[in-house]
Write a protein that holds these residues in place. Sequence first.
Motif, short mmCIF file in Angstrom:
data_model
loop_
_atom_site.label_atom_id
_atom_site.label_comp_id
_atom_site.label_asym_id
_atom_site.label_seq_id
_atom_site.Cartn_x
_atom_site.Cartn_y
_atom_site.Cartn_z
N UNK A 138 8.14 -6.82 2.97
CA UNK A 138 6.75 -6.33 3.09
C UNK A 138 5.78 -7.50 2.92
N UNK A 139 4.85 -7.60 3.85
CA UNK A 139 3.83 -8.65 3.80
C UNK A 139 2.46 -8.00 3.92
N UNK A 140 1.63 -8.20 2.88
CA UNK A 140 0.28 -7.63 2.86
C UNK A 140 0.30 -6.12 3.12
N UNK A 141 1.31 -5.46 2.58
CA UNK A 141 1.43 -4.00 2.71
C UNK A 141 1.08 -3.38 1.36
N UNK A 142 -0.08 -2.73 1.31
CA UNK A 142 -0.58 -2.13 0.08
C UNK A 142 -0.59 -3.18 -1.03
#
Length: 688
Positions: free
Chosen positions: A8-12
Amino acid sequence: MIERTLSMEAFRNFGLAKDGDGFKPSSETLILDRNFEPGKAGGLVLLIGENGAGKSNALDAVNHFAWTTDNRFIDKDYTIISWNTECRRPRITMSCICAGSPSNKQKFSITKENGGVFSFSPEAENSATSVKQKDLKDRLFSNFFTFCQIEADTFLENRYTNSRPIETRLNDILNDVIRTHCKDLSADFKIDISGCAYPNSEAYKEFLKQVQSQIMSSLKLSTQEIDRIKERIWSVIREYMDFAHRQESSMYDPHKDMYERFVNEVYYKIGNDLRFFAENDQFFQYRTNFKERFNIDLVGKVFEYKSESFSDKDLESRWTNISNSRFFSALFKALSYDIAIVEDRYQTYKHLDGYGILKDLQEDINQKLPKVANDFNKLYNSPSKYSFEIDLSKDEIHFLIRKGNQRVVLKNEATGFIYFFNMYFGLLYDGSLKPGDIITMDEPATNLSVPAQKELRSFLKDFAIRNQVLILCATHCPFLISPDNLDELRIVSCDENGIASIDNEYTLLSKHSKATIDVKRALTIENYQIIKPGSKVVFVESMEEYNILTAFKKVLDIEGINDIYFFPIGKVDEDEDIAKLMDEIRRINKQNSIILLPNDTAFKRIGDYCQKDANSRNVLVRNYSSFINKKSIPDHSIRTLFVTDSLCLKYGSYYFKNHIPSIKDSLSDKTRDNFREIFKKILNDIDE
């Protein structure tokens, strides 16, 4: 070996890092499967963390790969930790990493980026299979749109006086598509069409049923997705039917305008569902290529399970209410039986007062139920076989369960059975579960008793391994966590900025968490005892040693063996690591503790520390060679205790542990003797 991960990258609140006074995108990885190969995949993974840490966010990231028709990220997927443009571009990636030397590891990835666009690494190559599937899909989509338009025209011209049920008309649409391409489809699917020359013959109807089933299979549409598309089509038609009736007395003729608007609705509302599958051929093509190479689907299907709870009361219904019954709707979908037929037969029975009509209907349904029962029993895998039966009375429908010849009352059954019954008719009834699929659960078992929660954990683990699927749970429940299965844990924690990180292995010297304290806080009960008082605790160096030793607890028949618990330490780099280790040991167990290590530098350093530190002198420090009086056994690795059967660890310690019931018979007597000596020495040393 193949490992499947989610990044996850820059997810929430995942995938961000401090950058001076601001933030920048980073990447956070969740390990899903340690052994993602045919026959070896499947298991239970527990996400634990404090409230607000991000457990549900991680589940939702996985749920994004359910390839639903609305592929876009939603508002809450964008982080609020930073308003930097780069930090407002979420990316989530499902990857499979094929083990090899560090220089030749292969990585296959599908990434979902902003706007719902998928990208692939390495890029997909065309295959004969995917080209053929794409051609079939294109023909089906083209004709489906055509028949939607014809259907709209028919309704409009007849002023909606067609008396046939809506579901029947919709099935005609698909049947017309099949009929148009009858010969081509029979060639595509290698179905014998002899005897199908007459459209009204039973053979032809059976042919249509087979082709329809295989079309949906080739399009990878689940029963739920088909139902959703059908409902959207007919909601549009109903909307314009109502509009037409309202215009009946008007001088305005709505026909032309309505037709144009209906076509637009088909293409923009309904067409969006179908175009998703057509326009994402590269997505399916990439998965097809991976499956052809590794014989398992890279992503699989993702099922978000929202707990259903059926009671004995739900297993009966008045016939006028069956279409509104959650249970009977699921049952008739599992049977591929049109619920409208049941309602129609009851109406006929009421009109003619002919009870034989209900008896014939009951017999027809009961002839189909063994297939559902067989599927249920296969997935549940119980020695006791269950059978199902429908009983139709003059006003009510009853669903009966039997175990052998004994009638089953749902509330009196074991927790595992009740949970599986709910899961089967709430999720699995359409038979679409395949190896490599993922089931996500958010806070299961919160309403169960402590013994029931423990029973549920065992059931979920066994079910996942047996069916080669991953069950990913976010939980606060301490009783879903077993000291013998710490390998299942993924610990989610937040820093002072609210940025989440994941520890994919629970060890006492974890670099990102305070181990025991973090686990207890994650469960929101810091005073919770991880092990029962008076237990014998052994601390080992690595997760591999932990997995192997906890697996042998299921192999060896030694009195007192179930009172021994193991904990993985992790790597000891600095002297301060030893001090931290001793603090963790005292938190877990102040007495009856052994540190068991290979005869290496760490063993010597920890042994010296315990001799000098007054608070640590009650901790015994041992190595493997001191436990086994055989010169042929080297000191440096637990693997050397496997004398002639080291191939048992070919697929790693996680596979060895999860599949020990099927592996244990292949273990040699010498290997068993070595581990028996280890356990007996542990018991004797602590007792002395």
